[in-house]
Scaffold this motif. Sequence first.
Motif, PDB file in Angstrom:
ATOM      1  N   ASP A   1       0.827  -1.195   0.000  1.00 61.15           N
ATOM      2  CA  ASP A   1       0.000   0.000   0.000  1.00 61.15           C
ATOM      3  C   ASP A   1       0.873   1.261   0.000  1.00 61.15           C
ATOM      4  OD1 ASP A   1      -2.851   1.155   0.627  1.00 61.15           O
ATOM      5  OD2 ASP A   1      -1.468   2.155   2.008  1.00 61.15           O
TER       6      ASP A   1
ATOM      7  N   GLU B   1       0.318   4.341   0.928  1.00 60.56           N
ATOM      8  CA  GLU B   1       0.261   5.146   2.158  1.00 60.56           C
ATOM      9  C   GLU B   1       1.202   4.577   3.212  1.00 60.56           C
ATOM     10  OE1 GLU B   1      -2.981   5.997   5.587  1.00 60.56           O
ATOM     11  OE2 GLU B   1      -3.645   6.403   3.546  1.00 60.56           O
TER      12      GLU B   1
ATOM     13  N   GLU C   1     -10.881   3.389   0.496  1.00 59.93           N
ATOM     14  CA  GLU C   1     -10.704   4.706   1.093  1.00 59.93           C
ATOM     15  C   GLU C   1      -9.282   5.226   0.870  1.00 59.93           C
ATOM     16  OE1 GLU C   1     -12.053   2.048   2.876  1.00 59.93           O
ATOM     17  OE2 GLU C   1     -14.094   2.724   2.474  1.00 59.93           O
ATOM     18  N   ARG C   2      -8.309   4.361   1.061  1.00 53.79           N
ATOM     19  CA  ARG C   2      -6.919   4.779   0.842  1.00 53.79           C
ATOM     20  C   ARG C   2      -6.695   5.123  -0.626  1.00 53.79           C
ATOM     21  NH1 ARG C   2      -2.478   1.981   4.611  1.00 53.79           N
ATOM     22  NH2 ARG C   2      -3.632   1.986   6.544  1.00 53.79           N
ATOM     23  N   ARG C   3      -7.286   4.329  -1.517  1.00 62.36           N
ATOM     24  CA  ARG C   3      -7.131   4.618  -2.944  1.00 62.36           C
ATOM     25  C   ARG C   3      -7.752   5.972  -3.277  1.00 62.36           C
ATOM     26  NH1 ARG C   3      -9.963   0.591  -6.774  1.00 62.36           N
ATOM     27  NH2 ARG C   3     -11.737   1.508  -5.709  1.00 62.36           N
ATOM     28  N   ALA C   4      -8.916   6.263  -2.725  1.00 56.55           N
ATOM     29  CA  ALA C   4      -9.601   7.530  -3.005  1.00 56.55           C
ATOM     30  C   ALA C   4      -8.796   8.732  -2.516  1.00 56.55           C
ATOM     31  CB  ALA C   4     -10.988   7.524  -2.362  1.00 56.55           C
ATOM     32  N   GLN C   5      -8.038   8.568  -1.445  1.00 51.87           N
ATOM     33  CA  GLN C   5      -7.272   9.668  -0.865  1.00 51.87           C
ATOM     34  C   GLN C   5      -5.867   9.795  -1.465  1.00 51.87           C
ATOM     35  OE1 GLN C   5      -7.344   8.837   3.323  1.00 51.87           O
ATOM     36  NE2 GLN C   5      -9.533   9.267   3.505  1.00 51.87           N
ATOM     37  N   ALA C   6      -5.477   8.822  -2.280  1.00 50.73           N
ATOM     38  CA  ALA C   6      -4.113   8.816  -2.816  1.00 50.73           C
ATOM     39  C   ALA C   6      -3.995   9.769  -3.991  1.00 50.73           C
ATOM     40  CB  ALA C   6      -3.726   7.404  -3.243  1.00 50.73           C
ATOM     41  N   GLY C   7      -3.226  10.795  -3.787  1.00 51.13           N
ATOM     42  CA  GLY C   7      -2.952  11.747  -4.856  1.00 51.13           C
ATOM     43  C   GLY C   7      -1.521  11.612  -5.330  1.00 51.13           C
TER      44      GLY C   7
ATOM     45  N   LEU D   1       1.195  11.725  -2.555  1.00 62.44           N
ATOM     46  CA  LEU D   1       1.371  10.490  -1.791  1.00 62.44           C
ATOM     47  C   LEU D   1       2.150   9.456  -2.605  1.00 62.44           C
ATOM     48  CD1 LEU D   1       0.742   8.703   0.714  1.00 62.44           C
ATOM     49  CD2 LEU D   1      -1.234   7.889  -0.581  1.00 62.44           C
TER      50      LEU D   1
END
Length: 161
Positions: free
Chosen positions: A101, A103, A133-139, A142
């Motif tokens: 992952d 993050e 959720e982690r995928r959605a927040q990954a810009g 990151l």
Amino acid sequence: MGKIWLTRRGALSLLPAAMVRPARGETPLGVPELYAADPLTGLALRGFDPVSYRLGPAPLPGSGEHEFTWSGLVWRFTGAANRGAFARAPEAYAPRLGGYDPEGVAAGRLVEADPLVTALRDDGRLYLFRDPERRAQAGTALIDAAEARWPQLKGIAAIGG
């Protein structure tokens, strides 16, 4: 009672399951694997075909008839053509960051990811995430931080092996 037979291949598939893992999928630094594997089977991407991530809307499960060993793991494919493509350029098809992952990698931890929660960037790089959720927040920031941190974590993992 019947006898239960365990083949050599079956016994080898149990070895990763025998390794003690911390809770919630976090792998301690120093683990010798450079690509995340299913802890029960030892298969990369839980047996999904790494080439299929680029060919359709969802990855396809690979077959035991079409396997290739790379980076110490068994990778499965839907057919000989996908196996051949991977064998010619495994780095092009394998997930980035060892399949961990982003993050977690950016924070200095090797956190197992779900091979069904992915992002395929425009540059063709495949990333796996622990959850949607982690995928959605990954810009981009990151991903860039994880890419910058990965050589250090990869080096520590290689020393442990």
